[in-house]
Design an enzyme around this catalytic site. Structure first.
Site, PDB file in Angstrom:
ATOM      1  N   CYS A  85       0.818  -1.168  -0.031  1.00  0.00           N
ATOM      2  CA  CYS A  85      -0.066  -0.059  -0.117  1.00  0.00           C
ATOM      3  C   CYS A  85       0.762   1.389   0.000  1.00  0.00           C
ATOM      4  O   CYS A  85       0.431   2.247  -0.394  1.00  0.00           O
ATOM      5  CB  CYS A  85      -0.952  -0.079   1.132  1.00  0.00           C
ATOM      6  SG  CYS A  85      -0.368   0.118   2.663  1.00  0.00           S
ATOM      7  N   HIS A  96      -1.116   1.392   7.629  1.00  0.00           N
ATOM      8  CA  HIS A  96      -1.870   1.491   6.070  1.00  0.00           C
ATOM      9  C   HIS A  96      -1.387   2.869   5.357  1.00  0.00           C
ATOM     10  O   HIS A  96      -1.842   3.778   6.047  1.00  0.00           O
ATOM     11  CB  HIS A  96      -3.403   0.907   6.154  1.00  0.00           C
ATOM     12  CG  HIS A  96      -3.899   0.837   4.957  1.00  0.00           C
ATOM     13  ND1 HIS A  96      -3.548  -0.021   4.042  1.00  0.00           N
ATOM     14  CD2 HIS A  96      -5.148   1.452   4.340  1.00  0.00           C
ATOM     15  CE1 HIS A  96      -4.181  -0.028   3.043  1.00  0.00           C
ATOM     16  NE2 HIS A  96      -5.178   0.869   3.093  1.00  0.00           N
TER      17      HIS A  96
END
Length: 799
Positions: free
Chosen positions: A90, A687
């Site tokens: 990510c 994230h």
């Protein structure tokens, strides 16, 4: 593998496998492992065909391992395509989406214009492989044929030339961005044979002249679309602290790494005065997050008027002192849920001939924090003064049920200041003063001296506990020395030690007993003498007030709570919630600071390495400005934390006019935001996502790996913002001159070529107008700088 596992090659298939996901079907047996991006330690999945001829999970076979043109959902418009997370990627997806929404760079690749600039011989590049892989991925992202693209081929090229990104470990989006921009620059550098260029220093010349010379020198070695759009120039000033020599250079930068102001913490501290008759007061104490306990004590001193040296800060947990905090400790050790107390102690030394119950005095006897668990030695004959010591005090009571009998800790611990050679009776009376607020009735204090009858009784009733095999042996002087050393390491709770321990009779009229304990409240292997001999207390020695069940129920009121006053400082707003302005970060970036001892600068005048004073100023700003918010706070060499403070950054009209030092009144310095790389989580993991403003519909979208959803401008500003992408408002983007329908096909060559030419001309004009700046070569003083160079970044891990 099939041979070792006794499998039929015709009935198995192999997957590249990571985090319970099939990433890619390895269905070409002619390929080598390195060609399909299988690295050392990577997991692989072998599937055997079912008896009915189907494969396991056949309805999900292609999950995560789709071909580059397959898709699950309906195709999305160009620029609204998600990216597959191939396992902790990510961070890469976030940076790619932000860079993808940079129109001049994207148009340059989609049009194929980059091909004429590929520098295949540059030893600092990848031979054009990284540029070609990025171009291929962009065409997929700006195609109308799919909704999700898989950046597998790009990642393979990336990790081939940057092994630090190999595999599926957690990485940092800003580090990836720095490498990618630098790699694209070297792959597309129009300078094939780089000339040698010396570092340009001012030597008293005007800044504008030196800056322009430095920038021209930089352009002689570096000329690419990355330089055209992403690079600016900093003025770096170094001042020798000894001879005051000034060195000024002008250096290029590709992004600004801005430090975040460290906002103060508001700690709730209950302060206990030395006088037990005064109520404790709870304060709201504001200190920097990086403060030491010594600084915390100074802040408490300002609020209370108590000398900072006369304060002991403690962490109270489970009816005892979990930790006595030292001056060198950090306030980081105090958690939000902790109960923190500060106690005023006496510091003066007193003559043994004039011992008072409590002394208000001012001299420090701060020794190393040791909780002594040894039998107290007899007073030395040559002692002329009696030191004041501070003693942590715990409370214990006897619990009796039908099944057991035990002692447990209870109540609020406290600290008292007493002379080291105080007697048992005087110590008892001092403790009685401290706990009287919790008693139902006030017992009579003990006489300061024992009566002759009590002394005789003590001499007759003093018991020595001796092991059975030594019961008839008379101890020698040597035996006593050995016993004292051995007993100091024992900590049995209220039990008879295997070593001898004197037991003293209880004093008539005493409602509780004073016993030496360890920091956990466990009884030591010796008792205090109850006669008139001095106790010889050690500084910070822990003792306990022990109540028998009958006396506790008679005198102690367990319904009473500690009477605490609340100070007005508790009403202060929580500082952590204050918003940091982006301008605050810019001010910090341009502040003068002294180089550290590990990062000295060579002064050519002194001929010595010096800790020079260094200052950065903005001189020339790029048309695409990347701002990296340094969300790491380093504590020493090992400890670091993420700073989650909200930074208020403008979406439009970011104005640098107050920071630009080039001196040109016609300089355009207003910027608008078009992309943000976000990080959620902490140092151990998290994230990444991205917010990007679409070039065509001018709406903001959230790019979260595969998912692409429309969002509002209000959502773009958050405490997760990590890397900000701005474009200068005077810059004419190619999409604004000619807005082609971006698709998987290239726009017309003529239009793009014209746009590219305009970009280069604008850049050349801008360089000439700004009379700008200096050289790439960084002076020795700047080698440790972590503010502007792409290879000195901070890491926030992902996923």
């Amino acid at each position: 593998m099939c041979k070792e596992m006794n499998l039929d090659e015709e009935k198995v298939r192999v997957w590249d496998y990571h985090q319970n996901s099939k990433l890619k079907l390895l269905d070409d047996p002619s390929k080598r492992l390195d060609e399909v991006q299988i690295i050392d330690g990577q997991k692989m999945l072998i599937e055997e065909i079912n008896a009915d001829g189907t494969w396991p999970d056949s309805d999900r076979d292609r999950f995560g391992g789709r071909s580059s043109h397959s898709h699950i959902r309906e195709p999305t418009p160009p620029g609204k395509t998600g990216l597959v997370n191939m396992g902790n990627t990510c961070f890469m997806n976030s940076s790619l989406q932000c860079l993808s929404h940079t129109p001049p760079l994207t148009d340059y690749f989609l049009s194929g214009s980059y091909e004429k600039d590929v520098n295949a011989t540059n030893p600092l590049g990848t031979g054009g492989q990284l540029a070609k892989a990025y171009s291929k991925l962009l065409k997929e992202l700006w195609s109308d044929k799919t909704s999700v693209a898989e950046p597998r081929s790009f990642k393979w090229k990336l990790e081939k030339f940057a092994p630090q990104f190999a595999g599926y470990q957690q990485h940092d989006s800003q580090e990836l961005l720095a490498f990618l921009l630098d790699g694209l620059h070297e792959d597309l550098n129009r300078i094939v044979n780089k000339p040698y260029v010396e570092t340009t220093e001012s030597n008293g010349r005007p800044d504008a002249e030196v800056a322009l010379e430095a920038w021209e020198g930089h352009k002689k070695r570096n000329d690419s679309i990355v330089v055209d759009w992403f690079q600016g120039q900093l003025k770096s000033t170094l001042v020798c602290p000894v001879c005051h020599k000034v060195s000024i250079t002008f250096d290029p930068f590709m992004y600004l790494s801005l430090p975040l102001p460290i906002m103060p913490r508001l700690l709730k501290i209950t302060v206990f005065p030395l006088d037990p008759s005064k109520k404790p007061v709870k304060y709201g104490v504001e200190v920097p997050k990086t403060a030491s306990i010594a600084e915390l004590k100074k802040a408490i001193s300002v609020l209370t008027g108590i000398d900072a040296e006369a304060l002991v800060v403690t962490d109270v947990y489970n009816y005892r002192f979990f930790k006595l905090l030292q001056d060198h400790d950090s306030v980081d050790s105090i958690q939000e849920r902790d109960v923190t107390h500060a106690y005023e102690i006496a510091l003066q030394k007193a003559s043994t001939s004039n011992i008072k119950p409590i002394l208000d005095s001012d001299d420090d006897n701060d020794e190393e924090n040791e909780h002594v668990n040894e039998k107290k030695k007899s007073p030395r004959e040559d002692d002329e003064q009696d030191d004041i010591v501070y003693i942590p005090v715990l409370s214990k009571r006897e619990e009796i049920t039908t099944h057991y009998r035990r002692t447990t800790l209870f109540g609020v611990p406290f600290i008292i200041s007493v002379p080291s050679k105080i007697t048992y009776r005087r110590l008892y009376n001092e403790l009685l003063k401290h706990i009287e607020k919790f008693l139902v009735t006030q017992p009579e204090p003990l006489p300061e001296k024992a009566s002759e009858g009590e002394i005789a009784e003590q001499e007759q009733s003093t018991i020595s506990l001796v092991p059975e095999d030594q019961e008839k042996k008379q101890p020698t002087a040597d035996d006593e020395d050995i016993d004292e050393d051995t007993e100091s390491n024992s900590s049995d709770d209220d039990s008879h030690s295997s070593l001898r321990r004197k037991q003293y009779p209880k004093i008539p009229g005493a409602v509780f007993e004073i016993v030496p304990v360890d920091t956990y409240g466990q009884r030591e292997n010796y008792d205090f003498p109850t006669d008139d001999s001095p106790l010889n207390l050690e500084d910070r020695q822990t003792i306990a007030i022990c109540w028998e069940s009958e006396q506790y129920e008679k005198y102690y009121d367990d319904t009473k709570r500690l009477p605490v006053k609340e100070h007005s400082s508790l009403a202060n707003p929580v500082q952590d919630d204050k918003k940091i302005q982006l301008n605050d970060c810019l001010h910090l970036f341009t502040q003068e600071e002294q180089l550290g001892p590990d990062d000295p600068w060579y002064c050519s005048n002194c001929k010595e390495m010096r800790r020079a004073f260094k200052k950065f100023d903005l001189w020339k700003l790029p048309k695409i400005l990347v701002v990296h918010l340094k969300r790491f706070s380093y504590r020493g060499r090992l400890w670091r934390e993420k700073l989650d403070g909200f930074v208020n950054f403008p979406l439009n009209d970011l104005d640098f006019s107050g920071f630009l030092k080039s001196g040109h009144t016609n300089e355009h310095v207003k910027y608008e935001l078009f992309a943000v790389s976000n990080h959620y989580g902490n140092m151990g993991g998290g994230h990444y996502t991205a917010y990007c403003k679409h070039r065509k519909d001018k709406k903001w979208y959230c790019y979260d790996d595969r998912s692409v959803t429309e969002t509002s401008e209000e959502q773009v500003k958050s405490s997760a913002a990590y890397v900000l992408f701005y474009r200068r408002k005077d810059s004419v983007l190619s999409s604004e001159v000619n807005d082609p329908e971006i698709s998987g096909q290239n726009p017309s060559g003529g239009s793009t070529s014209a746009n590219t030419t305009e970009v280069n001309n604008n850049n050349n004009n801008n360089n000439n107008n700004n009379n700008n700046n200096n050289n790439t070569n960084t002076p020795q003083s700047e080698t440790g700088s972590n503010t502007t160079t792409a290879n000195s970044t901070q890491s926030l891990t992902s996923d």
